[in-house]
Design a protein around this motif. Structure first.
Motif, PDB file in Angstrom:
ATOM      1  N   ILE A   1     -28.882   2.457 111.856  1.00 35.97           N
ATOM      2  CA  ILE A   1     -29.537   1.157 112.034  1.00 35.97           C
ATOM      3  C   ILE A   1     -29.492   0.446 110.701  1.00 35.97           C
ATOM      4  O   ILE A   1     -29.968   0.958 109.682  1.00 35.97           O
ATOM      5  CB  ILE A   1     -30.993   1.326 112.499  1.00 35.97           C
ATOM      6  CG1 ILE A   1     -31.047   2.070 113.844  1.00 35.97           C
ATOM      7  CG2 ILE A   1     -31.680  -0.030 112.611  1.00 35.97           C
ATOM      8  CD1 ILE A   1     -32.448   2.404 114.302  1.00 35.97           C
ATOM      9  N   GLN A   2     -28.915  -0.761 110.688  1.00 35.71           N
ATOM     10  CA  GLN A   2     -28.666  -1.457 109.431  1.00 35.71           C
ATOM     11  C   GLN A   2     -29.083  -2.919 109.523  1.00 35.71           C
ATOM     12  O   GLN A   2     -28.733  -3.631 110.459  1.00 35.71           O
ATOM     13  CB  GLN A   2     -27.190  -1.381 109.058  1.00 35.71           C
ATOM     14  CG  GLN A   2     -26.849  -2.062 107.739  1.00 35.71           C
ATOM     15  CD  GLN A   2     -25.384  -1.939 107.385  1.00 35.71           C
ATOM     16  OE1 GLN A   2     -24.586  -1.496 108.201  1.00 35.71           O
ATOM     17  NE2 GLN A   2     -25.038  -2.312 106.169  1.00 35.71           N
ATOM     18  N   HIS A   3     -29.835  -3.360 108.502  1.00 33.13           N
ATOM     19  CA  HIS A   3     -30.206  -4.765 108.348  1.00 33.13           C
ATOM     20  C   HIS A   3     -29.079  -5.473 107.589  1.00 33.13           C
ATOM     21  O   HIS A   3     -28.691  -5.049 106.503  1.00 33.13           O
ATOM     22  CB  HIS A   3     -31.516  -4.831 107.550  1.00 33.13           C
ATOM     23  CG  HIS A   3     -32.037  -6.209 107.320  1.00 33.13           C
ATOM     24  ND1 HIS A   3     -33.107  -6.451 106.477  1.00 33.13           N
ATOM     25  CD2 HIS A   3     -31.686  -7.422 107.823  1.00 33.13           C
ATOM     26  CE1 HIS A   3     -33.375  -7.747 106.465  1.00 33.13           C
ATOM     27  NE2 HIS A   3     -32.510  -8.357 107.268  1.00 33.13           N
ATOM     28  N   GLU A   4     -28.544  -6.543 108.182  1.00 32.94           N
ATOM     29  CA  GLU A   4     -27.465  -7.296 107.552  1.00 32.94           C
ATOM     30  C   GLU A   4     -27.905  -8.722 107.288  1.00 32.94           C
ATOM     31  O   GLU A   4     -28.527  -9.356 108.139  1.00 32.94           O
ATOM     32  CB  GLU A   4     -26.224  -7.306 108.450  1.00 32.94           C
ATOM     33  CG  GLU A   4     -25.531  -5.966 108.560  1.00 32.94           C
ATOM     34  CD  GLU A   4     -24.169  -6.083 109.225  1.00 32.94           C
ATOM     35  OE1 GLU A   4     -23.908  -7.130 109.845  1.00 32.94           O
ATOM     36  OE2 GLU A   4     -23.383  -5.138 109.128  1.00 32.94           O
ATOM     37  N   GLY A   5     -27.572  -9.250 106.133  1.00 31.65           N
ATOM     38  CA  GLY A   5     -27.819 -10.658 105.835  1.00 31.65           C
ATOM     39  C   GLY A   5     -29.156 -10.889 105.180  1.00 31.65           C
ATOM     40  O   GLY A   5     -30.207 -10.723 105.797  1.00 31.65           O
ATOM     41  N   SER A   6     -29.141 -11.282 103.912  1.00 37.34           N
ATOM     42  CA  SER A   6     -30.381 -11.502 103.164  1.00 37.34           C
ATOM     43  C   SER A   6     -31.166 -12.703 103.673  1.00 37.34           C
ATOM     44  O   SER A   6     -32.345 -12.859 103.342  1.00 37.34           O
ATOM     45  CB  SER A   6     -30.057 -11.704 101.677  1.00 37.34           C
ATOM     46  OG  SER A   6     -29.205 -12.833 101.500  1.00 37.34           O
ATOM     47  N   THR A   7     -30.556 -13.553 104.506  1.00 37.36           N
ATOM     48  CA  THR A   7     -31.265 -14.728 105.022  1.00 37.36           C
ATOM     49  C   THR A   7     -32.058 -14.407 106.291  1.00 37.36           C
ATOM     50  O   THR A   7     -32.776 -15.268 106.797  1.00 37.36           O
ATOM     51  CB  THR A   7     -30.280 -15.864 105.336  1.00 37.36           C
ATOM     52  OG1 THR A   7     -29.334 -15.424 106.324  1.00 37.36           O
ATOM     53  CG2 THR A   7     -29.536 -16.288 104.083  1.00 37.36           C
ATOM     54  N   THR A   8     -31.923 -13.206 106.805  1.00 36.25           N
ATOM     55  CA  THR A   8     -32.662 -12.811 107.999  1.00 36.25           C
ATOM     56  C   THR A   8     -33.846 -11.934 107.615  1.00 36.25           C
ATOM     57  O   THR A   8     -33.675 -10.871 107.016  1.00 36.25           O
ATOM     58  CB  THR A   8     -31.767 -12.024 108.974  1.00 36.25           C
ATOM     59  OG1 THR A   8     -30.606 -12.786 109.276  1.00 36.25           O
ATOM     60  CG2 THR A   8     -32.518 -11.740 110.271  1.00 36.25           C
ATOM     61  N   THR A   9     -35.048 -12.386 107.971  1.00 35.93           N
ATOM     62  CA  THR A   9     -36.255 -11.598 107.781  1.00 35.93           C
ATOM     63  C   THR A   9     -36.481 -10.721 108.997  1.00 35.93           C
ATOM     64  O   THR A   9     -36.345 -11.176 110.139  1.00 35.93           O
ATOM     65  CB  THR A   9     -37.473 -12.531 107.594  1.00 35.93           C
ATOM     66  OG1 THR A   9     -37.343 -13.212 106.349  1.00 35.93           O
ATOM     67  CG2 THR A   9     -38.766 -11.743 107.603  1.00 35.93           C
ATOM     68  N   LEU A  10     -36.808  -9.463 108.771  1.00 35.81           N
ATOM     69  CA  LEU A  10     -37.188  -8.561 109.858  1.00 35.81           C
ATOM     70  C   LEU A  10     -38.697  -8.395 109.849  1.00 35.81           C
ATOM     71  O   LEU A  10     -39.293  -8.099 108.812  1.00 35.81           O
ATOM     72  CB  LEU A  10     -36.527  -7.195 109.692  1.00 35.81           C
ATOM     73  CG  LEU A  10     -35.002  -7.115 109.755  1.00 35.81           C
ATOM     74  CD1 LEU A  10     -34.556  -5.663 109.644  1.00 35.81           C
ATOM     75  CD2 LEU A  10     -34.471  -7.728 111.047  1.00 35.81           C
ATOM     76  N   ASN A  11     -39.321  -8.549 111.022  1.00 31.68           N
ATOM     77  CA  ASN A  11     -40.768  -8.445 111.118  1.00 31.68           C
ATOM     78  C   ASN A  11     -41.148  -7.847 112.472  1.00 31.68           C
ATOM     79  O   ASN A  11     -40.547  -8.185 113.500  1.00 31.68           O
ATOM     80  CB  ASN A  11     -41.401  -9.830 110.971  1.00 31.68           C
ATOM     81  CG  ASN A  11     -42.911  -9.763 110.932  1.00 31.68           C
ATOM     82  OD1 ASN A  11     -43.488  -8.951 110.226  1.00 31.68           O
ATOM     83  ND2 ASN A  11     -43.551 -10.603 111.717  1.00 31.68           N
ATOM     84  N   ASN A  12     -42.130  -6.962 112.455  1.00 32.54           N
ATOM     85  CA  ASN A  12     -42.624  -6.328 113.678  1.00 32.54           C
ATOM     86  C   ASN A  12     -41.489  -5.601 114.415  1.00 32.54           C
ATOM     87  O   ASN A  12     -41.076  -5.989 115.503  1.00 32.54           O
ATOM     88  CB  ASN A  12     -43.269  -7.352 114.616  1.00 32.54           C
ATOM     89  CG  ASN A  12     -44.531  -7.959 114.023  1.00 32.54           C
ATOM     90  OD1 ASN A  12     -45.142  -7.389 113.121  1.00 32.54           O
ATOM     91  ND2 ASN A  12     -44.910  -9.124 114.521  1.00 32.54           N
ATOM     92  N   ILE A  13     -41.014  -4.537 113.822  1.00 35.68           N
ATOM     93  CA  ILE A  13     -39.943  -3.723 114.394  1.00 35.68           C
ATOM     94  C   ILE A  13     -40.505  -2.332 114.695  1.00 35.68           C
ATOM     95  O   ILE A  13     -41.143  -1.718 113.828  1.00 35.68           O
ATOM     96  CB  ILE A  13     -38.747  -3.587 113.423  1.00 35.68           C
ATOM     97  CG1 ILE A  13     -38.325  -4.961 112.860  1.00 35.68           C
ATOM     98  CG2 ILE A  13     -37.581  -2.876 114.096  1.00 35.68           C
ATOM     99  CD1 ILE A  13     -37.809  -5.920 113.879  1.00 35.68           C
TER     100      ILE A  13
END
Length: 376
Positions: free
Chosen positions: A147-159
């Motif tokens: 599982i990988q977060h891509e792109g510094s412009t995307t905030t991840l919240n409530n996962i």
């Protein structure tokens, strides 16, 4: 679960039960790439692109049921709020096939609120890539390589990442198993997963960590590695400002490869022969009621980088385990503790195990149907 009913149209009744079960969903679509599957316009999609075609046809909150198949449904992109359900992690049914895809991409914040359950993702599940906030994702009951977060412009919240089998036992990865720090991330819960570490290296022949995140709660997981490298494996690449509780680290230590700061470690167990097995109290980290160097005594779990066989794998704590009752508030450490214990079947949708229908019905009489199903 056992259900007995009398109904003139048993199929309509069963679909009604499913609609009630899934609450506010609008439609149920089906992806089926098995030989002989028959397409139904707007409802059943077939062939190698069946799942992506179903996603394209779906509206927000729709359910997509992914029929198990020996062939993969390929790479998919989710760009709206959907509920995607496969057959389960290791379902108690006849046949060994499951609901396979290679990659899943959830880039668009419009997909916030998506739920994925019961799938096998043999490569990566990527989150982000489009500017904005991607939130309220539930990833559960699945087997996922990475599982990988891509792109510094995307905030991840409530996962929420729960009841999964994660790591490179189903593929090849030289990177962290979970990497969520490409951009800002907060309010992440990683719970009741079996998490295998990568065997790769980042540079200079130094091993990778397994998990990278910030502002997260990491609880009742089982971290596993092969305990084979002389300096020890790291459970974390970068971990900041997080609560780590009721986990078991088995053949891998609760240390950070790059950063380990301002975390609270409480009621965890670490068992490895290497120098990484201790819980640090430097860098703003705290250690409370942790156990080091004691065998957790699983029923059947071995050091390694993947499950040898799901049919024999059993992370139940055996009699005499030091992790029994040693978690927060007297709960068990590991994947069978906490409010939602691990379930290896991972079958959320009720799986019909018995379906008895009369071979003959006199016109005008009721159709008596007996259904016995199981789900978690």
């Amino acid at each position: 679960m056992k259900t007995f009913f009398k109904q003139k149209n048993g199929l309509a009744f069963l679909l009604g039960m499913l609609m009630t079960y899934f609450g506010s969903a609008q439609n149920i679509l089906t992806a089926d790439r098995n030989p002989g599957a028959v397409a139904v316009p707007g409802a059943v999609f077939v062939g190698s692109t069946a799942l992506q075609d179903a996603i394209a046809a779906a509206a927000d909150d729709d359910i997509i049921h992914v029929i198990r198949s020996s062939s993969s449904y390929g790479a998919i992109t989710i760009d709206k709020r959907l509920n995607i359900f496969g057959i389960g992690l290791f379902p108690d049914t006849d046949g060994s096939s499951r609901s396979y895809v290679t990659t899943v991409e959830i880039a668009d914040p419009a997909a916030s609120g998506t739920r994925i359950s019961g799938m096998v993702i043999s490569a990566s599940l990527t989150l982000g890539g489009v500017a904005g906030t991607l939130s309220n994702l539930l990833l559960e009951n699945s087997q996922i390589l990475r599982i990988q977060h891509e792109g510094s412009t995307t905030t991840l919240n409530n996962i929420i990442i729960r009841n999964n089998l994660l790591g490179h036992g189903i593929g090849t990865s030289t990177e962290e198993t979970i990497d969520l720090l490409a951009g800002y991330v907060s309010n992440v819960v990683i719970a009741n997963n079996v998490i295998y570490g990568s065997s790769g290296s980042d540079c200079c022949n130094a091993q990778q960590g397994t998990l990278t995140t910030d502002l997260s709660t990491i609880e009742n997981n089982l971290f596993i590695h092969n305990d084979g490298i002389s300096s020890g494996w790291f459970a974390f690449e970068e971990l900041r400002n997080s609560i780590v509780k009721n986990n078991i680290f088995y053949g891998i230590g609760p240390r950070g490869k790059v950063v380990l700061s301002n975390n609270t470690f409480e009621n965890n167990l670490s068992f490895t022969s290497k120098a990484t097995q201790g819980f640090l109290t430097t860098g703003g980290n705290t250690s409370v009621n942790n156990i080091t160097g004691q065998d957790p005594l699983f029923v059947n779990v071995s050091f390694g980088t993947g499950v040898p066989s799901l049919s024999t794998f059993d992370p139940t704590l055996d009699t005499g385990s030091p992790a029994l009752g040693s978690g927060t508030n007297g709960t068990d450490m590991g994947v069978y503790g906490g409010p939602i214990p691990f379930n290896l079947e991972g079958t959320l949708i009720p799986t019909i195990q018995v379906l008895d229908v009369p071979s003959m019905v006199i016109e005008g009489n009721d159709l008596n149907v007996h259904i016995q199903a199981k789900g978690n």
